[in-house]
Design a protein around this motif. Structure first.
Motif, PDB file in Angstrom:
ATOM      1  N   LEU A   1       0.818  -1.207   0.000  1.00  0.00           N
ATOM      2  CA  LEU A   1       0.000   0.000   0.000  1.00  0.00           C
ATOM      3  C   LEU A   1       0.855   1.262   0.000  1.00  0.00           C
ATOM      4  CD1 LEU A   1      -2.905  -0.962   2.432  1.00  0.00           C
ATOM      5  CD2 LEU A   1      -2.997  -0.747  -0.057  1.00  0.00           C
ATOM      6  N   ALA A   2       2.014   1.208   0.650  1.00  0.00           N
ATOM      7  CA  ALA A   2       2.910   2.363   0.599  1.00  0.00           C
ATOM      8  C   ALA A   2       3.348   2.624  -0.837  1.00  0.00           C
ATOM      9  CB  ALA A   2       4.121   2.129   1.498  1.00  0.00           C
ATOM     10  N   GLU A   3       3.739   1.557  -1.543  1.00  0.00           N
ATOM     11  CA  GLU A   3       4.118   1.735  -2.951  1.00  0.00           C
ATOM     12  C   GLU A   3       2.929   2.209  -3.779  1.00  0.00           C
ATOM     13  OE1 GLU A   3       7.272  -0.566  -4.999  1.00  0.00           O
ATOM     14  OE2 GLU A   3       6.727  -2.109  -3.531  1.00  0.00           O
ATOM     15  N   MET A   4       1.740   1.662  -3.491  1.00  0.00           N
ATOM     16  CA  MET A   4       0.567   2.064  -4.265  1.00  0.00           C
ATOM     17  C   MET A   4       0.257   3.542  -4.083  1.00  0.00           C
ATOM     18  SD  MET A   4      -0.524  -0.288  -6.195  1.00  0.00           S
ATOM     19  CE  MET A   4      -1.836   0.803  -6.737  1.00  0.00           C
ATOM     20  N   ARG A   5       0.408   4.050  -2.868  1.00  0.00           N
ATOM     21  CA  ARG A   5       0.104   5.474  -2.663  1.00  0.00           C
ATOM     22  C   ARG A   5       1.066   6.341  -3.472  1.00  0.00           C
ATOM     23  NH1 ARG A   5      -3.714   7.758   0.865  1.00  0.00           N
ATOM     24  NH2 ARG A   5      -3.963   9.891   0.165  1.00  0.00           N
ATOM     25  N   LEU A   6       2.321   5.912  -3.567  1.00  0.00           N
ATOM     26  CA  LEU A   6       3.282   6.649  -4.380  1.00  0.00           C
ATOM     27  C   LEU A   6       2.911   6.582  -5.853  1.00  0.00           C
ATOM     28  CD1 LEU A   6       6.592   5.569  -2.596  1.00  0.00           C
ATOM     29  CD2 LEU A   6       5.263   7.669  -2.267  1.00  0.00           C
ATOM     30  N   VAL A   7       2.395   5.438  -6.270  1.00  0.00           N
ATOM     31  CA  VAL A   7       1.917   5.292  -7.656  1.00  0.00           C
ATOM     32  C   VAL A   7       0.768   6.263  -7.907  1.00  0.00           C
ATOM     33  CG1 VAL A   7       0.662   3.729  -9.206  1.00  0.00           C
ATOM     34  CG2 VAL A   7       2.679   2.911  -7.963  1.00  0.00           C
ATOM     35  N   PHE A   8      -0.195   6.311  -6.987  1.00  0.00           N
ATOM     36  CA  PHE A   8      -1.369   7.169  -7.178  1.00  0.00           C
ATOM     37  C   PHE A   8      -0.980   8.639  -7.296  1.00  0.00           C
ATOM     38  CE2 PHE A   8      -3.894   3.825  -4.618  1.00  0.00           C
ATOM     39  CZ  PHE A   8      -4.104   3.074  -5.767  1.00  0.00           C
ATOM     40  N   HIS A   9       0.050   9.044  -6.558  1.00  0.00           N
ATOM     41  CA  HIS A   9       0.476  10.445  -6.619  1.00  0.00           C
ATOM     42  C   HIS A   9       0.975  10.825  -8.015  1.00  0.00           C
ATOM     43  CE1 HIS A   9      -0.136  11.783  -2.575  1.00  0.00           C
ATOM     44  NE2 HIS A   9       0.634  10.857  -2.052  1.00  0.00           N
ATOM     45  N   ARG A  10       1.377   9.842  -8.802  1.00  0.00           N
ATOM     46  CA  ARG A  10       1.888  10.142 -10.139  1.00  0.00           C
ATOM     47  C   ARG A  10       0.800  10.105 -11.206  1.00  0.00           C
ATOM     48  NH1 ARG A  10       7.280   7.616 -12.000  1.00  0.00           N
ATOM     49  NH2 ARG A  10       7.312   9.640 -13.044  1.00  0.00           N
ATOM     50  N   MET A  11      -0.426   9.777 -10.803  1.00  0.00           N
ATOM     51  CA  MET A  11      -1.541   9.769 -11.747  1.00  0.00           C
ATOM     52  C   MET A  11      -2.066  11.193 -11.945  1.00  0.00           C
ATOM     53  SD  MET A  11      -2.051   6.742 -12.915  1.00  0.00           S
ATOM     54  CE  MET A  11      -3.759   6.644 -13.460  1.00  0.00           C
ATOM     55  N   PRO A  12      -2.674  11.474 -13.109  1.00  0.00           N
ATOM     56  CA  PRO A  12      -3.125  12.831 -13.406  1.00  0.00           C
ATOM     57  C   PRO A  12      -4.175  13.372 -12.444  1.00  0.00           C
ATOM     58  CG  PRO A  12      -3.062  11.487 -15.397  1.00  0.00           C
ATOM     59  CD  PRO A  12      -2.818  10.563 -14.258  1.00  0.00           C
ATOM     60  N   GLY A  13      -5.110  12.525 -11.955  1.00  0.00           N
ATOM     61  CA  GLY A  13      -6.161  13.040 -11.079  1.00  0.00           C
ATOM     62  C   GLY A  13      -6.582  12.022 -10.042  1.00  0.00           C
ATOM     63  N   VAL A  14      -6.642  12.453  -8.769  1.00  0.00           N
ATOM     64  CA  VAL A  14      -7.040  11.543  -7.697  1.00  0.00           C
ATOM     65  C   VAL A  14      -8.500  11.149  -7.850  1.00  0.00           C
ATOM     66  CG1 VAL A  14      -7.331  11.316  -5.199  1.00  0.00           C
ATOM     67  CG2 VAL A  14      -5.340  12.512  -6.112  1.00  0.00           C
ATOM     68  N   ARG A  15      -9.365  12.141  -8.068  1.00  0.00           N
ATOM     69  CA  ARG A  15     -10.795  11.855  -8.192  1.00  0.00           C
ATOM     70  C   ARG A  15     -11.068  10.935  -9.369  1.00  0.00           C
ATOM     71  NH1 ARG A  15     -15.820  16.171  -9.016  1.00  0.00           N
ATOM     72  NH2 ARG A  15     -17.451  14.567  -9.218  1.00  0.00           N
ATOM     73  N   GLU A  16     -10.476  11.258 -10.507  1.00  0.00           N
ATOM     74  CA  GLU A  16     -10.759  10.505 -11.727  1.00  0.00           C
ATOM     75  C   GLU A  16     -10.357   9.044 -11.605  1.00  0.00           C
ATOM     76  OE1 GLU A  16     -10.740  14.745 -12.557  1.00  0.00           O
ATOM     77  OE2 GLU A  16      -9.337  13.433 -11.508  1.00  0.00           O
ATOM     78  N   PHE A  17      -9.296   8.785 -10.830  1.00  0.00           N
ATOM     79  CA  PHE A  17      -8.891   7.387 -10.693  1.00  0.00           C
ATOM     80  C   PHE A  17      -9.735   6.652  -9.655  1.00  0.00           C
ATOM     81  CE2 PHE A  17      -6.547   3.884  -8.818  1.00  0.00           C
ATOM     82  CZ  PHE A  17      -6.310   3.130  -9.955  1.00  0.00           C
ATOM     83  N   HIS A  18      -9.949   7.254  -8.492  1.00  0.00           N
ATOM     84  CA  HIS A  18     -10.550   6.517  -7.376  1.00  0.00           C
ATOM     85  C   HIS A  18     -12.077   6.470  -7.392  1.00  0.00           C
ATOM     86  CE1 HIS A  18      -6.914   5.593  -5.174  1.00  0.00           C
ATOM     87  NE2 HIS A  18      -6.482   6.827  -5.403  1.00  0.00           N
ATOM     88  N   GLU A  19     -12.728   7.521  -7.847  1.00  0.00           N
ATOM     89  CA  GLU A  19     -14.184   7.581  -7.715  1.00  0.00           C
ATOM     90  C   GLU A  19     -14.903   6.426  -8.403  1.00  0.00           C
ATOM     91  OE1 GLU A  19     -17.472  11.117  -7.483  1.00  0.00           O
ATOM     92  OE2 GLU A  19     -16.038  11.187  -9.141  1.00  0.00           O
ATOM     93  N   PRO A  20     -14.476   6.000  -9.612  1.00  0.00           N
ATOM     94  CA  PRO A  20     -15.196   4.901 -10.265  1.00  0.00           C
ATOM     95  C   PRO A  20     -15.165   3.583  -9.493  1.00  0.00           C
ATOM     96  CG  PRO A  20     -13.834   6.080 -11.854  1.00  0.00           C
ATOM     97  CD  PRO A  20     -13.440   6.572 -10.494  1.00  0.00           C
ATOM     98  N   TYR A  21     -14.210   3.415  -8.582  1.00  0.00           N
ATOM     99  CA  TYR A  21     -14.089   2.146  -7.860  1.00  0.00           C
ATOM    100  C   TYR A  21     -14.952   2.084  -6.607  1.00  0.00           C
ATOM    101  CZ  TYR A  21     -10.297   1.217 -11.065  1.00  0.00           C
ATOM    102  OH  TYR A  21      -9.574   1.012 -12.212  1.00  0.00           O
ATOM    103  N   LEU A  22     -15.606   3.192  -6.242  1.00  0.00           N
ATOM    104  CA  LEU A  22     -16.468   3.178  -5.069  1.00  0.00           C
ATOM    105  C   LEU A  22     -17.578   2.139  -5.207  1.00  0.00           C
ATOM    106  CD1 LEU A  22     -16.905   6.966  -4.223  1.00  0.00           C
ATOM    107  CD2 LEU A  22     -15.907   5.218  -2.744  1.00  0.00           C
TER     108      LEU A  22
END
Length: 229
Positions: free
Chosen positions: A169-190
């Motif tokens: 999860l630590a590595e994943m959070r670093l991966v997410f920071h390099r994505m263009p948008g937090v909302r755009e990536f995470h919201e669809p998975y709710l």
């Protein structure tokens, strides 16, 4: 105020956990948790003395903890410059998902500790994510998603798997920071999180495990499509 200040303040609060039994492993756990929760960002430099002061430990203890986190690929050491939070590349993304596809579906399908209390923790993570999305707190949504996957692995009741998931999860959070948008990536998975949770609550663990496996396959594809080279 610098970008590092929120993480240092949080580490100072974590200092209470150490009391007189402080160890490098506990320091590593505290720093790793700052990465998981998104308060330490890729490329951030970690000055030894600030960490020593925040955590109330010796420089040798901090150095040992940093070496452990470098070995875990959470941090990176640059000669003559110091220690920095890592910037995972595309191959790191692939490898993290290889591990997750082995761990998460198995924990859901065959976890020996999947009792009402642990399933309720999965539901709390789902509710946490919904609340964050409804209030436009997108970094909190990313944290809630981390909590959801941590709760899935906790169904196994294995401290060793919990520890391994903390590294991933630590590595994943670093991966997410390099994505263009937090909302755009995470919201669809709710919606998928809620579906998996409902299957667990209904006792349909095989179906939930299959849904987790498909979820991870789609998430990896999504990440790699937009991830910087």
């Amino acid at each position: 105020m610098t970008a590092l200040d929120p993480a240092v303040d949080s580490l100072a609060r974590a200092r209470r956990q150490f009391a007189w039994t402080s160890t490098a492993e506990r320091v590593a756990d505290a720093v790793r948790e700052e990465v998981v929760e998104g308060r330490l960002l890729p490329g951030a430099r970690l000055p030894e003395q600030r960490l020593c002061t925040a955590l109330g430990v010796s420089r040798n203890t901090v150095r040992e903890a940093m070496s452990q986190l470098v070995a875990e690929r959470v941090l990176m050491r640059e000669p003559h410059r110091g220690v920095f939070v890592a910037r995972p590349d595309r191959e790191a993304v692939r490898d993290v998902y290889r591990a997750r596809r082995l761990i998460e579906p198995a924990a859901v399908r065959a976890g020996e500790a999947a009792d009402d209390t642990r399933v309720a923790a999965v539901r709390r993570a789902v509710d946490e994510g919904r609340d964050a999305a409804e209030n436009g707190r997108w970094d909190d949504l990313a944290s809630a998603n981390q909590h959801f996957h941590r709760a899935l692995v906790a169904l196994a009741g294995s401290p060793r798997l919990d520890q391994q998931m903390a590294l991933l999860l630590a590595e994943m959070r670093l991966v997410f920071h390099r994505m263009p948008g937090v909302r755009e990536f995470h919201e669809p998975y709710l919606t998928q999180n809620a579906r998996i949770c409902a299957l667990l609550e209904a006792g349909e663990r095989d179906a939930a495990a299959d849904a987790v496996a498909e979820y991870l396959r789609a998430a990896e594809e999504h990440l790699l499509r937009d991830y910087p080279s």
